[in-house]
Enzyme design. Sequence first.
Site, mmCIF file in Angstrom:
data_model
loop_
_atom_site.group_PDB
_atom_site.id
_atom_site.type_symbol
_atom_site.label_atom_id
_atom_site.label_comp_id
_atom_site.label_asym_id
_atom_site.label_seq_id
_atom_site.Cartn_x
_atom_site.Cartn_y
_atom_site.Cartn_z
ATOM 1 N N HIS A 1 19.589 5.925 4.548
ATOM 2 C CA HIS A 1 19.024 6.199 3.221
ATOM 3 C C HIS A 1 19.836 5.628 2.071
ATOM 4 O O HIS A 1 19.479 5.822 0.904
ATOM 5 C CB HIS A 1 18.824 7.709 3.005
ATOM 6 C CG HIS A 1 20.104 8.482 2.905
ATOM 7 N ND1 HIS A 1 20.759 8.955 4.010
ATOM 8 C CD2 HIS A 1 20.850 8.860 1.838
ATOM 9 C CE1 HIS A 1 21.857 9.598 3.634
ATOM 10 N NE2 HIS A 1 21.938 9.547 2.316
HETATM 11 C C1 UD1 Z 1 20.354 11.713 -2.570
HETATM 12 C C2 UD1 Z 1 21.786 11.488 -3.041
HETATM 13 C C3 UD1 Z 1 22.614 10.902 -1.914
HETATM 14 C C4 UD1 Z 1 22.518 11.762 -0.680
HETATM 15 C C5 UD1 Z 1 21.071 11.994 -0.293
HETATM 16 C C6 UD1 Z 1 21.004 12.967 0.839
HETATM 17 C C7 UD1 Z 1 22.129 10.963 -5.420
HETATM 18 C C8 UD1 Z 1 22.397 9.881 -6.394
HETATM 19 N N1 UD1 Z 1 21.826 10.557 -4.168
HETATM 20 O O1 UD1 Z 1 19.822 10.451 -2.252
HETATM 21 O O2 UD1 Z 1 23.968 10.822 -2.314
HETATM 22 O O3 UD1 Z 1 23.204 11.125 0.365
HETATM 23 O O4 UD1 Z 1 20.357 12.536 -1.418
HETATM 24 O O5 UD1 Z 1 19.800 12.918 1.523
HETATM 25 O O6 UD1 Z 1 22.181 12.106 -5.765
HETATM 26 N N2 UD1 Z 1 12.061 11.922 -2.268
HETATM 27 C C9 UD1 Z 1 10.972 12.566 -1.734
HETATM 28 N N3 UD1 Z 1 11.079 13.891 -1.500
HETATM 29 C C10 UD1 Z 1 12.182 14.626 -1.787
HETATM 30 C C11 UD1 Z 1 13.272 13.953 -2.347
HETATM 31 C C12 UD1 Z 1 13.201 12.616 -2.591
HETATM 32 O O7 UD1 Z 1 9.953 11.960 -1.448
HETATM 33 O O8 UD1 Z 1 12.196 15.842 -1.537
HETATM 34 C C13 UD1 Z 1 11.978 10.461 -2.478
HETATM 35 C C14 UD1 Z 1 11.513 10.076 -3.880
HETATM 36 O O9 UD1 Z 1 10.733 8.942 -3.784
HETATM 37 C C15 UD1 Z 1 12.834 9.739 -4.564
HETATM 38 C C16 UD1 Z 1 13.667 9.158 -3.432
HETATM 39 O O10 UD1 Z 1 13.274 9.882 -2.279
HETATM 40 O O11 UD1 Z 1 12.668 8.856 -5.623
HETATM 41 C C17 UD1 Z 1 15.147 9.273 -3.632
HETATM 42 O O12 UD1 Z 1 15.538 10.635 -3.897
HETATM 43 P P1 UD1 Z 1 16.895 10.956 -4.714
HETATM 44 O O13 UD1 Z 1 17.139 12.404 -4.740
HETATM 45 O O14 UD1 Z 1 16.905 10.216 -6.009
HETATM 46 O O15 UD1 Z 1 18.014 10.233 -3.866
HETATM 47 P P2 UD1 Z 1 18.251 10.220 -2.301
HETATM 48 O O16 UD1 Z 1 18.031 8.831 -1.809
HETATM 49 O O17 UD1 Z 1 17.510 11.336 -1.668
HETATM 50 N N1 UDP Z 2 20.156 16.237 8.708
HETATM 51 C C1 UDP Z 2 19.092 17.044 9.082
HETATM 52 N N2 UDP Z 2 17.891 16.453 9.379
HETATM 53 C C2 UDP Z 2 17.698 15.103 9.312
HETATM 54 C C3 UDP Z 2 18.794 14.294 8.916
HETATM 55 C C4 UDP Z 2 19.994 14.896 8.605
HETATM 56 O O1 UDP Z 2 19.236 18.269 9.171
HETATM 57 O O2 UDP Z 2 16.578 14.636 9.596
HETATM 58 C C5 UDP Z 2 21.444 16.887 8.326
HETATM 59 C C6 UDP Z 2 22.676 16.422 9.049
HETATM 60 O O3 UDP Z 2 22.909 17.181 10.217
HETATM 61 C C7 UDP Z 2 23.774 16.659 8.017
HETATM 62 C C8 UDP Z 2 23.073 16.399 6.691
HETATM 63 O O4 UDP Z 2 21.670 16.519 6.968
HETATM 64 O O5 UDP Z 2 24.184 18.026 8.050
HETATM 65 C C9 UDP Z 2 23.388 15.030 6.153
HETATM 66 O O6 UDP Z 2 22.586 14.785 5.031
HETATM 67 P P1 UDP Z 2 22.236 13.331 4.495
HETATM 68 O O7 UDP Z 2 22.482 12.333 5.545
HETATM 69 O O8 UDP Z 2 20.875 13.416 3.897
HETATM 70 O O9 UDP Z 2 23.234 13.165 3.265
HETATM 71 P P2 UDP Z 2 24.717 12.578 3.105
HETATM 72 O O10 UDP Z 2 25.608 13.347 4.020
HETATM 73 O O11 UDP Z 2 24.660 11.123 3.398
HETATM 74 O O12 UDP Z 2 25.016 12.783 1.663
#
Ligand code: UD1
Ligand code: UDP
Length: 367
Positions: A205
């Site tokens: 992601h």
């Molecule tokens: C965010 C965090 C990242 C973290 C990740 C964990 C920031 C800058 N980024 O990234 O550090 O590793 O979460 O998973 O805070 N979206 C949905 N449904 C949701 C949430 C998001 O469809 O419930 C989609 C939307 O299109 C959105 C995109 O995902 O624009 C990105 O979501 P966003 O929260 O901006 O960043 P992440 O890539 O999720």
């Molecule tokens: N995780 C989960 N379901 C998924 C993918 C990840 O429960 O489909 C959990 C994983 O075990 C870990 C956390 O989500 O505890 C990691 O989150 P993510 O990779 O979204 O964020 P990051 O750690 O990169 O910020």
Amino acid sequence: MKIALVVGARPNFMKVGPVYFELKKHSRYSPLLIHTGQHYDKNLSEIFFEQLGFPKPDIYLGVGSGTHGVQTAKIMIAFEQFLLQEKPDLVLVAGDVNSTIACAIDAVKLHIPVAHLEAGLRSYDRRMPEEINRIETDCISSMLLTPSQDADENLIREGISKDKIFLVGNAMIDSLIQFEKKAEYSKTMEDLGLTKHSYALVTLHRPSNVDDKENLEIILDAFAEIADKLPLIFPMHPRTRKQLSIFGLEEKVNSITNLKLIEPIGYLDFIKLEKYAKLVLTDSGGIQEETTVFKVPCLTLRANTERPITIELGTNQLVELNKYSIFQKVNEILEGKCKTGSIPPLWDGHTAERIVQVMDNFNYSFS
Ligand code: UD1
Ligand code: UDP
């Protein structure tokens, strides 16, 4: 003591959960749970509330998605109102997401001290939005709760006073240890037709991988080669699904036989799949740590990591973004050339207890 604990994005729930429940055990603390709504899909949010046993949040800010500026600003506007009304003694933020920095800024400007859980991690890559969030949050926090010695050293190098730094260990691993047994009951392996140690688990992601068409194609090409050797299970983050559609790469990914795309899954199903994977391919922060604890080989598709201890002590390796490098590293693991590693000190399931001890001895006057 009123402690406001902030969650917003998926990895926050596993980090903040243990602290919330530890505080609940002590009548001198009133923990308040604030969900910013940065993540809002059921499988990115609600499912973790259910599985980790959280009550409904005390307040849901419902900010949703947006550009960095919009999302951060919306959180700041909503959280400030909450702070003005509730006047907590301390705000605890976790990790490096936009919810982390937004809530930290609000709190310090109202002279409420901030505790940063998972302080001090640095990738030294300022193109990562998370790196900016980490540096800024650490800079304004009064209680820096670090997971490992390298984090302490990073903070000291940045001139942060040692009095503010507390090496407590890894709260996300508290959750992993707590829920590992329960996860054994998950039926997800059977449902997906998998057997232990015979598949690779994939998550992706990071904007550097999925918002860049060329990089995403390199990764998909590598997956196509790997899928000839062993099945790949890919719970796909919504950001990645969106980008595949924007780049017109859906057909390409769907044509890879032996690559199974599924929706993001709940924590219990995920950690079971992670524990019994032959290897994990990821760009996640938390998954680098969990695989180290499970001693599962992890290939991190990034040029750097803010969690170098998972490489020094654990099972993690960085892999260059190149089809052949990725394929070669996978082959090495399949041939048994991988380290079993060791678990970093204080990643022992007791981090939340140590955090509450730090809170017991903290001087809550803002300075
Ligand atoms: C965010 C965090 C990242 C973290 C990740 C964990 C920031 C800058 N980024 O990234 O550090 O590793 O979460 O998973 O805070 N979206 C949905 N449904 C949701 C949430 C998001 O469809 O419930 C989609 C939307 O299109 C959105 C995109 O995902 O624009 C990105 O979501 P966003 O929260 O901006 O960043 P992440 O890539 O999720
Ligand atoms: N995780 C989960 N379901 C998924 C993918 C990840 O429960 O489909 C959990 C994983 O075990 C870990 C956390 O989500 O505890 C990691 O989150 P993510 O990779 O979204 O964020 P990051 O750690 O990169 O910020």
